[in-house]
Design an enzyme around this catalytic site. Structure first.
Site, PDB file in Angstrom:
ATOM      1  N   SER A  62       0.784  -1.195   0.132  1.00 55.23           N
ATOM      2  CA  SER A  62       0.164  -0.023   0.023  1.00 55.23           C
ATOM      3  C   SER A  62       1.030   1.173   0.110  1.00 55.23           C
ATOM      4  CB  SER A  62      -0.816  -0.050   1.310  1.00 55.23           C
ATOM      5  OG  SER A  62      -1.507   1.255   1.353  1.00 55.23           O
ATOM      6  N   TYR A  76      -1.906  -1.143  10.406  1.00 56.77           N
ATOM      7  CA  TYR A  76      -1.826  -1.412   8.849  1.00 56.77           C
ATOM      8  C   TYR A  76      -0.398  -0.954   8.351  1.00 56.77           C
ATOM      9  CZ  TYR A  76      -3.967  -1.100   4.143  1.00 56.77           C
ATOM     10  OH  TYR A  76      -4.172  -1.005   2.874  1.00 56.77           O
TER      11      TYR A  76
HETATM   12  P1  NAD Z   1     -11.572  -6.156   0.046  1.00 60.37           P
HETATM   13  O1  NAD Z   1     -11.990  -6.072   1.330  1.00 60.37           O
HETATM   14  O2  NAD Z   1     -12.175  -5.920  -0.907  1.00 60.37           O
HETATM   15  O3  NAD Z   1     -10.624  -7.445  -0.024  1.00 60.37           O
HETATM   16  C1  NAD Z   1      -9.977  -8.141   0.952  1.00 60.37           C
HETATM   17  C2  NAD Z   1     -10.121  -9.559   0.448  1.00 60.37           C
HETATM   18  O4  NAD Z   1      -9.339 -10.215   1.499  1.00 60.37           O
HETATM   19  C3  NAD Z   1     -11.212 -10.267   0.630  1.00 60.37           C
HETATM   20  O5  NAD Z   1     -11.302 -11.395  -0.350  1.00 60.37           O
HETATM   21  C4  NAD Z   1     -11.348 -10.940   1.923  1.00 60.37           C
HETATM   22  O6  NAD Z   1     -12.266 -12.172   1.984  1.00 60.37           O
HETATM   23  C5  NAD Z   1      -9.870 -11.420   2.159  1.00 60.37           C
HETATM   24  N1  NAD Z   1      -9.459 -11.704   3.542  1.00 60.37           N
HETATM   25  C6  NAD Z   1      -9.568 -10.971   4.800  1.00 60.37           C
HETATM   26  N2  NAD Z   1      -9.277 -11.610   5.643  1.00 60.37           N
HETATM   27  C7  NAD Z   1      -8.934 -12.710   5.394  1.00 60.37           C
HETATM   28  C8  NAD Z   1      -8.146 -13.777   6.034  1.00 60.37           C
HETATM   29  N3  NAD Z   1      -8.104 -13.780   7.207  1.00 60.37           N
HETATM   30  N4  NAD Z   1      -7.986 -14.669   5.171  1.00 60.37           N
HETATM   31  C9  NAD Z   1      -8.211 -15.003   4.104  1.00 60.37           C
HETATM   32  N5  NAD Z   1      -8.843 -13.861   3.209  1.00 60.37           N
HETATM   33  C10 NAD Z   1      -9.202 -12.623   3.882  1.00 60.37           C
HETATM   34  O7  NAD Z   1     -10.253  -5.134   0.078  1.00 60.37           O
HETATM   35  P2  NAD Z   1      -9.294  -4.780  -0.988  1.00 60.37           P
HETATM   36  O8  NAD Z   1      -9.121  -3.373  -0.835  1.00 60.37           O
HETATM   37  O9  NAD Z   1      -9.460  -5.363  -2.200  1.00 60.37           O
HETATM   38  O10 NAD Z   1      -7.611  -4.939  -0.170  1.00 60.37           O
HETATM   39  C11 NAD Z   1      -6.776  -6.035  -0.964  1.00 60.37           C
HETATM   40  C12 NAD Z   1      -5.471  -5.760  -0.606  1.00 60.37           C
HETATM   41  O11 NAD Z   1      -5.173  -4.195  -1.042  1.00 60.37           O
HETATM   42  C13 NAD Z   1      -5.249  -5.624   1.001  1.00 60.37           C
HETATM   43  O12 NAD Z   1      -4.074  -5.897   1.290  1.00 60.37           O
HETATM   44  C14 NAD Z   1      -5.240  -4.124   1.256  1.00 60.37           C
HETATM   45  O13 NAD Z   1      -4.470  -3.683   2.182  1.00 60.37           O
HETATM   46  C15 NAD Z   1      -4.504  -3.523  -0.128  1.00 60.37           C
HETATM   47  N6  NAD Z   1      -4.839  -2.103  -0.439  1.00 60.37           N
HETATM   48  C16 NAD Z   1      -6.014  -1.483  -0.670  1.00 60.37           C
HETATM   49  C17 NAD Z   1      -6.074  -0.382  -0.978  1.00 60.37           C
HETATM   50  C18 NAD Z   1      -7.468   0.211  -1.133  1.00 60.37           C
HETATM   51  O14 NAD Z   1      -7.727   1.393  -1.240  1.00 60.37           O
HETATM   52  N7  NAD Z   1      -8.733  -0.532  -1.228  1.00 60.37           N
HETATM   53  C19 NAD Z   1      -4.934   0.338  -1.014  1.00 60.37           C
HETATM   54  C20 NAD Z   1      -3.844  -0.020  -0.761  1.00 60.37           C
HETATM   55  C21 NAD Z   1      -3.798  -1.291  -0.567  1.00 60.37           C
END
Ligand code: NAD
Length: 256
Positions: free
Chosen positions: A138, A151
């Protein structure tokens, strides 16, 4: 380009993980999905692209379940060629109010899971002299934001792990890189928009504008499709000597 390869994407039932899984499937890779919630819909979306798809529901906070998932993937498709460490959660609170349980969960899911999946994926990649490990970190792997201690700590850790994984395999065909998105409108961020709207008594639209305006000069969300294309690049022959980078896709967040 990736026909015959297998990609395992953690946390791919939703958001960025699903976007990356679909992008790799479009290039011909077979896919192992993981994550909570509805797995049938994402499986059908991947299968519609004409590749093989399997699903394992390992809880990424549990090393024994991660080990089972890696064994399952190898049994399904022979080996994992591309590992995308993406599963993640968020919790927002000042340090003095941060719940210990949430801290432990974020460190386990957002950081330690990447170590476990990586250590289990590496031997087969090293034996094949080809592999791609992509860590979805991130922008919070590079800079901080108030109220996101666990985080930010976990994501900085993931960027560090990325560099060490890249260095330990630098003379081989196994590369490791991190992707650092700014805001992406997934369920993880929608919750933060909703909380902002509720706290200030403003509309969802106004909260979204404020969220972007505070950090992201482009005033645009990065999309899972754009992040998927970056993952495909890391897997391409042109990505061969890209090793240990933390690549932002952040609308200018860290250029400020
Ligand atoms: P999201 O909530 O849409 O997806 C998260 C995924 O992780 C889901 O499939 C969920 O079921 C899974 N998950 C959560 N806990 C889990 C566990 N204990 N075991 C297995 N699976 C688990 O979120 P997202 O925004 O797509 O995030 C995905 C990644 O991207 C994360 O690592 C997040 O930190 C990172 N990220 C997101 C953003 C943003 O703005 N959305 C920005 C930077 C980084």
């Amino acid at each position: 380009m990736l026909k015959g390869k297998t990609a395992l994407v953690t946390g791919s039932t939703s958001g960025i993980g699903l976007g990356i899984a679909l992008a790799l499937a479009r290039e011909g890779a077979n896919i192992v999905l993981n994550g909570f919630g509805d797995a049938q819909g994402p499986q059908a979306e991947v299968a519609a692209l004409g590749v093989k798809v399997a699903y394992h529901g390992a809880d990424m906070s549990k090393p024994a379940e991660i080990e089972e998932m890696m064994k399952f993937a190898a049994a399904q498709f022979g080996r994992v060629d591309i590992l995308v460490n993406n599963a993640g959660i968020q919790h927002v609170a000042r340090i003095e109010n941060f719940s210990i349980e949430r801290w432990d969960a974020i460190i386990a899911i957002n950081m330690s899971s990447a170590f476990h999946a990586t250590r289990l994926a590496l031997p087969a990649m090293q034996a094949a002299d080809w592999g791609r490990i992509i860590n979805v970190a991130s922008i919070h792997g590079l800079v901080g934001s108030a109220e996101k201690s666990a985080y930010v700590a976990a994501k900085h850790g993931v960027v560090g792990l990325t560099k060490v994984t890249a260095l330990e395999n630098a003379t081989t065909g196994v590369t490791c890189n991190a992707i650092c998105p700014g805001w992406v409108l997934t369920p993880l961020v929608q919750k933060q928009v909703d909380a902002k709207a509720a706290a200030q008594g403003i509309s969802n639209e106004a909260a979204t504008k404020q969220l972007l305006g505070e950090k992201e000069p482009s005033l645009q969300f990065t999309t899972p499709e754009e992040l998927g294309s970056l993952a495909v690049f890391f897997c391409s022959p042109a990505g061969n000597n890209v090793r240990g980078v933390a690549w932002n896709m952040d609308g200018g967040w860290t250029a400020q």
